[in-house]
Design a protein around this motif. Structure first.
Motif, PDB file in Angstrom:
ATOM      1  N   LEU A  30      36.581   9.132  22.358  1.00 25.60           N
ATOM      2  CA  LEU A  30      36.925   9.766  23.726  1.00 25.60           C
ATOM      3  C   LEU A  30      37.045  11.187  23.398  1.00 25.60           C
ATOM      4  CD1 LEU A  30      39.164   7.015  25.333  1.00 25.60           C
ATOM      5  CD2 LEU A  30      36.692   7.688  25.995  1.00 25.60           C
ATOM      6  N   GLN A  43      38.592   9.619  30.521  1.00 22.78           N
ATOM      7  CA  GLN A  43      37.666   8.439  30.903  1.00 22.78           C
ATOM      8  C   GLN A  43      36.448   8.892  31.620  1.00 22.78           C
ATOM      9  OE1 GLN A  43      38.478   5.438  29.388  1.00 22.78           O
ATOM     10  NE2 GLN A  43      40.342   6.264  28.418  1.00 22.78           N
ATOM     11  N   ALA A  44      35.602   8.058  31.492  1.00 24.14           N
ATOM     12  CA  ALA A  44      34.064   8.565  32.067  1.00 24.14           C
ATOM     13  C   ALA A  44      34.491   8.471  33.769  1.00 24.14           C
ATOM     14  CB  ALA A  44      33.117   7.464  32.119  1.00 24.14           C
ATOM     15  N   GLN A  58      34.775   3.022  23.234  1.00 23.30           N
ATOM     16  CA  GLN A  58      35.004   4.293  23.421  1.00 23.30           C
ATOM     17  C   GLN A  58      33.516   5.027  23.543  1.00 23.30           C
ATOM     18  OE1 GLN A  58      38.041   6.743  21.495  1.00 23.30           O
ATOM     19  NE2 GLN A  58      39.513   5.068  21.713  1.00 23.30           N
ATOM     20  N   GLU A  60      32.005   4.625  26.708  1.00 23.44           N
ATOM     21  CA  GLU A  60      32.540   5.680  27.477  1.00 23.44           C
ATOM     22  C   GLU A  60      31.915   7.071  27.467  1.00 23.44           C
ATOM     23  OE1 GLU A  60      35.212   5.602  30.052  1.00 23.44           O
ATOM     24  OE2 GLU A  60      34.848   3.746  30.232  1.00 23.44           O
ATOM     25  N   GLN A  89      28.627   7.421  29.364  1.00 20.65           N
ATOM     26  CA  GLN A  89      28.800   7.452  30.615  1.00 20.65           C
ATOM     27  C   GLN A  89      29.080   8.836  31.040  1.00 20.65           C
ATOM     28  OE1 GLN A  89      27.773   5.016  32.609  1.00 20.65           O
ATOM     29  NE2 GLN A  89      27.119   3.817  30.601  1.00 20.65           N
TER      30      GLN A  89
END
Length: 225
Positions: free
Chosen positions: A137, A153-154, A179, A182, A185
């Motif tokens: 992330l 976060q996405a 992750q 994520e 995205q």
């Protein structure tokens, strides 16, 4: 000088490379040797070493030996993260432009943090494309500037990364589950290419997986012309 640089870049690609936490540039060179071989000889790679000595990542000392220094780009603080992102941007401006950046794990997160932080600072990104290997992330730039370590976060990303991206990860990654997906995205859907492998939280080494990843990266680089 500008014309000489342009002439050079029409012949070869230039890629910036960021290793994972608890490794170093020599190790990342070894980890990506098979991939770089498949990508051919017309690419120049610039491997950047982390600034902070760090304990070896799991399995790294056993595989590559313990008689060396391992590094991180971050020192574990929000201020250190801000400084690392700014240093990456400055390096890319000074040594670039780069056709792509390849980051593994923390290296991928560092690159994504720079590309996602928004505003005029990233209106002209120093990288034309990106390859995220087992990416984790990215940092939340707004929180980092306030002195708080935080991660995106996405569903928090308002403006996704627009440059072409390739994402390689293991859906069963035991170290950072979910992750990499994520991070996928957080990138523009029409410009991203996912490549799944079975190497855990690592760089794929099986011939067919390396071939698939190399093909995706070649396609991405070709799209830049």
């Amino acid at each position: 000088m500008d014309s000489e640089r342009h002439s050079y870049r029409t012949k070869r690609s230039k890629i910036l490379c960021l290793h994972g936490i608890g490794t170093n540039s020599d190790i990342f060179e070894a980890q990506t040797a098979a991939l770089r071989h498949r990508l051919g000889d017309d690419i120049d790679y610039d491997f950047i070493e982390g600034a902070h000595p760090w304990p070896a990542a799991p399995g790294i000392a056993e595989t590559f030996g313990s008689q060396q220094v391992f590094y991180s780009y971050l020192d574990g603080t929000a201020q250190g993260a801000v400084e690392a992102i700014n240093a990456l941007e400055q390096y890319a401006e000074d040594a670039g432009p780069f056709d792509a950046i390849i980051g593994f794990s923390l290296g991928a997160a560092l690159a994504a943090t720079l590309l996602l932080r928004g505003g005029s600072q990233t209106a002209q990104p120093a990288f034309r494309s990106a390859v995220f290997l087992s990416g984790t992330l990215p940092g939340d730039w707004d929180l980092l500037e306030k002195g708080v370590m935080g991660f995106l976060q996405a569903n928090q990303v308002k403006a996704p990364i627009q440059i072409p991206t390739v994402h390689a990860w293991d859906p069963q990654d035991p170290d950072h589950p979910g992750q990499s997906h994520e991070l996928l995205q957080m990138c523009c859907e029409k410009n991203r290419v996912p490549v799944q492998h079975g190497a855990g939280h690592g760089v794929p080494s099986r011939e067919e997986e390396v071939g698939a990843l190399a093909a995706a990266i070649k396609g991405m680089l070709a799209s830049l012309d």
